[in-house]
Scaffold this motif. Structure first.
Motif, PDB file in Angstrom:
ATOM      1  N   MET A   1      24.515  41.477  28.622  1.00 12.70           N
ATOM      2  CA  MET A   1      25.226  42.320  29.573  1.00 12.70           C
ATOM      3  C   MET A   1      25.777  41.510  30.739  1.00 12.70           C
ATOM      4  O   MET A   1      25.152  40.559  31.188  1.00 12.70           O
ATOM      5  CB  MET A   1      24.272  43.374  30.137  1.00 12.70           C
ATOM      6  CG  MET A   1      24.964  44.376  31.025  1.00 12.70           C
ATOM      7  SD  MET A   1      23.819  45.297  32.044  1.00 12.70           S
ATOM      8  CE  MET A   1      23.674  44.200  33.434  1.00 12.70           C
ATOM      9  N   THR A   2      26.932  41.909  31.191  1.00 13.76           N
ATOM     10  CA  THR A   2      27.499  41.382  32.429  1.00 13.76           C
ATOM     11  C   THR A   2      27.824  42.572  33.315  1.00 13.76           C
ATOM     12  O   THR A   2      28.519  43.503  32.883  1.00 13.76           O
ATOM     13  CB  THR A   2      28.780  40.574  32.167  1.00 13.76           C
ATOM     14  OG1 THR A   2      28.452  39.458  31.328  1.00 13.76           O
ATOM     15  CG2 THR A   2      29.399  40.075  33.460  1.00 13.76           C
ATOM     16  N   ALA A   3      27.316  42.577  34.510  1.00 14.60           N
ATOM     17  CA  ALA A   3      27.582  43.673  35.437  1.00 14.60           C
ATOM     18  C   ALA A   3      29.080  43.709  35.762  1.00 14.60           C
ATOM     19  O   ALA A   3      29.741  42.678  35.816  1.00 14.60           O
ATOM     20  CB  ALA A   3      26.767  43.478  36.711  1.00 14.60           C
ATOM     21  N   VAL A   4      29.593  44.922  35.989  1.00 10.81           N
ATOM     22  CA  VAL A   4      31.000  45.092  36.337  1.00 10.81           C
ATOM     23  C   VAL A   4      31.081  45.561  37.792  1.00 10.81           C
ATOM     24  O   VAL A   4      30.475  46.553  38.166  1.00 10.81           O
ATOM     25  CB  VAL A   4      31.685  46.111  35.403  1.00 10.81           C
ATOM     26  CG1 VAL A   4      33.131  46.331  35.805  1.00 10.81           C
ATOM     27  CG2 VAL A   4      31.595  45.650  33.957  1.00 10.81           C
ATOM     28  N   HIS A   5      31.839  44.835  38.574  1.00 17.57           N
ATOM     29  CA  HIS A   5      32.024  45.196  39.987  1.00 17.57           C
ATOM     30  C   HIS A   5      33.049  46.323  40.107  1.00 17.57           C
ATOM     31  O   HIS A   5      32.846  47.287  40.831  1.00 17.57           O
ATOM     32  CB  HIS A   5      32.471  43.965  40.788  1.00 17.57           C
ATOM     33  CG  HIS A   5      32.631  44.222  42.244  1.00 17.57           C
ATOM     34  ND1 HIS A   5      33.840  44.550  42.790  1.00 17.57           N
ATOM     35  CD2 HIS A   5      31.725  44.219  43.255  1.00 17.57           C
ATOM     36  CE1 HIS A   5      33.682  44.743  44.076  1.00 17.57           C
ATOM     37  NE2 HIS A   5      32.416  44.553  44.393  1.00 17.57           N
ATOM     38  N   SER A   6      34.176  46.223  39.374  1.00 15.75           N
ATOM     39  CA  SER A   6      35.167  47.300  39.324  1.00 15.75           C
ATOM     40  C   SER A   6      35.886  47.239  37.979  1.00 15.75           C
ATOM     41  O   SER A   6      36.033  46.173  37.393  1.00 15.75           O
ATOM     42  CB  SER A   6      36.160  47.199  40.483  1.00 15.75           C
ATOM     43  OG  SER A   6      36.911  46.014  40.396  1.00 15.75           O
ATOM     44  N   TYR A   7      36.310  48.406  37.534  1.00 11.19           N
ATOM     45  CA  TYR A   7      36.931  48.517  36.218  1.00 11.19           C
ATOM     46  C   TYR A   7      38.456  48.456  36.300  1.00 11.19           C
ATOM     47  O   TYR A   7      39.047  48.730  37.335  1.00 11.19           O
ATOM     48  CB  TYR A   7      36.509  49.824  35.538  1.00 11.19           C
ATOM     49  CG  TYR A   7      35.058  49.832  35.147  1.00 11.19           C
ATOM     50  CD1 TYR A   7      34.654  49.281  33.936  1.00 11.19           C
ATOM     51  CD2 TYR A   7      34.089  50.358  35.993  1.00 11.19           C
ATOM     52  CE1 TYR A   7      33.319  49.270  33.566  1.00 11.19           C
ATOM     53  CE2 TYR A   7      32.751  50.354  35.629  1.00 11.19           C
ATOM     54  CZ  TYR A   7      32.378  49.807  34.420  1.00 11.19           C
ATOM     55  OH  TYR A   7      31.060  49.789  34.051  1.00 11.19           O
ATOM     56  N   ALA A   8      39.059  48.114  35.170  1.00  9.65           N
ATOM     57  CA  ALA A   8      40.516  48.075  35.067  1.00  9.65           C
ATOM     58  C   ALA A   8      41.093  49.449  35.390  1.00  9.65           C
ATOM     59  O   ALA A   8      40.448  50.481  35.186  1.00  9.65           O
ATOM     60  CB  ALA A   8      40.920  47.654  33.657  1.00  9.65           C
ATOM     61  N   ASN A   9      42.305  49.464  35.882  1.00 16.03           N
ATOM     62  CA  ASN A   9      42.965  50.702  36.257  1.00 16.03           C
ATOM     63  C   ASN A   9      43.919  51.127  35.138  1.00 16.03           C
ATOM     64  O   ASN A   9      45.002  50.569  34.983  1.00 16.03           O
ATOM     65  CB  ASN A   9      43.735  50.512  37.564  1.00 16.03           C
ATOM     66  CG  ASN A   9      44.423  51.777  38.016  1.00 16.03           C
ATOM     67  OD1 ASN A   9      44.414  52.787  37.328  1.00 16.03           O
ATOM     68  ND2 ASN A   9      45.039  51.715  39.175  1.00 16.03           N
ATOM     69  N   LEU A  10      43.501  52.128  34.381  1.00 14.07           N
ATOM     70  CA  LEU A  10      44.316  52.635  33.277  1.00 14.07           C
ATOM     71  C   LEU A  10      44.883  54.013  33.584  1.00 14.07           C
ATOM     72  O   LEU A  10      45.283  54.750  32.688  1.00 14.07           O
ATOM     73  CB  LEU A  10      43.490  52.672  31.987  1.00 14.07           C
ATOM     74  CG  LEU A  10      43.000  51.304  31.501  1.00 14.07           C
ATOM     75  CD1 LEU A  10      42.044  51.459  30.331  1.00 14.07           C
ATOM     76  CD2 LEU A  10      44.166  50.414  31.124  1.00 14.07           C
ATOM     77  N   THR A  11      44.927  54.373  34.849  1.00 12.51           N
ATOM     78  CA  THR A  11      45.405  55.705  35.226  1.00 12.51           C
ATOM     79  C   THR A  11      46.875  55.919  34.870  1.00 12.51           C
ATOM     80  O   THR A  11      47.326  57.060  34.832  1.00 12.51           O
ATOM     81  CB  THR A  11      45.187  55.985  36.725  1.00 12.51           C
ATOM     82  OG1 THR A  11      45.840  54.960  37.485  1.00 12.51           O
ATOM     83  CG2 THR A  11      43.703  56.015  37.063  1.00 12.51           C
ATOM     84  N   GLY A  12      47.603  54.861  34.599  1.00 18.15           N
ATOM     85  CA  GLY A  12      48.993  55.005  34.162  1.00 18.15           C
ATOM     86  C   GLY A  12      49.113  55.814  32.877  1.00 18.15           C
ATOM     87  O   GLY A  12      50.157  56.419  32.625  1.00 18.15           O
TER      88      GLY A  12
END
Length: 152
Positions: A36-47
């Motif tokens: 596992m690698t912790a995620v600080h922020s996720y990709a923005n796929l709101t488009g």
């Protein structure tokens, strides 16, 4: 968005790939181990939310029964003149509104269809896994309303 096709030596399409690019990448955290690698922020796929709704997806369904095994052939066609049908998934269900028949072997899943494009997907399963219910085809997609039809 990126679309990529793999073709064989005769020029026939072997595989289609469609990628939606994020406006910002995943940012990984500092904590990591072998699983596992912790995620600080996720990709923005709101488009993806700006995709036009597509109510122009049609289905044609046939079924063959051989012994205790059934095979359903689903042809999906995007009849829209302008809207992509994104991330479309056919499911064989036990009855209308029932649960997906499992296990089932699909020849493809989560397909995206450009305007005017069609594809055929097969699904194979054991008749007993219908639990005595008639088979139905449920189709849903990211910008396609969920629909269900009886499998003849």
């Amino acid at each position: 968005m990126l679309c990529w096709q793999l073709r064989d030596s005769t020029g026939a399409v072997v595989d289609n790939n469609l990628y939606w690019y994020s406006t910002s990448p995943d940012v990984l955290g500092n904590k990591s181990n072998w699983y596992m690698t912790a995620v600080h922020s996720y990709a923005n796929l709101t488009g993806l939310n700006t995709l036009a709704q597509n109510t122009s997806l049609t289905t044609a369904v046939t079924r063959t029964v051989s012994g205790a095994q059934e095979t359903v052939r689903v042809t999906l066609t995007n009849t829209s003149s302008s809207a992509l049908a994104f991330f479309v998934r056919p499911e064989i269900t036990a009855g209308n509104g029932g649960t997906e028949v499992l296990p089932v072997s699909y020849s493809d899943n989560y397909v995206s269809l450009w305007p005017g494009e069609s594809t055929t997907i097969t699904a194979a399963y054991a008749t007993a896994d219908l639990g005595g219910q008639p088979p139905y085809l449920r189709v849903r997609g990211y910008n396609v309303p969920t629909g269900s039809v009886a499998v003849p």
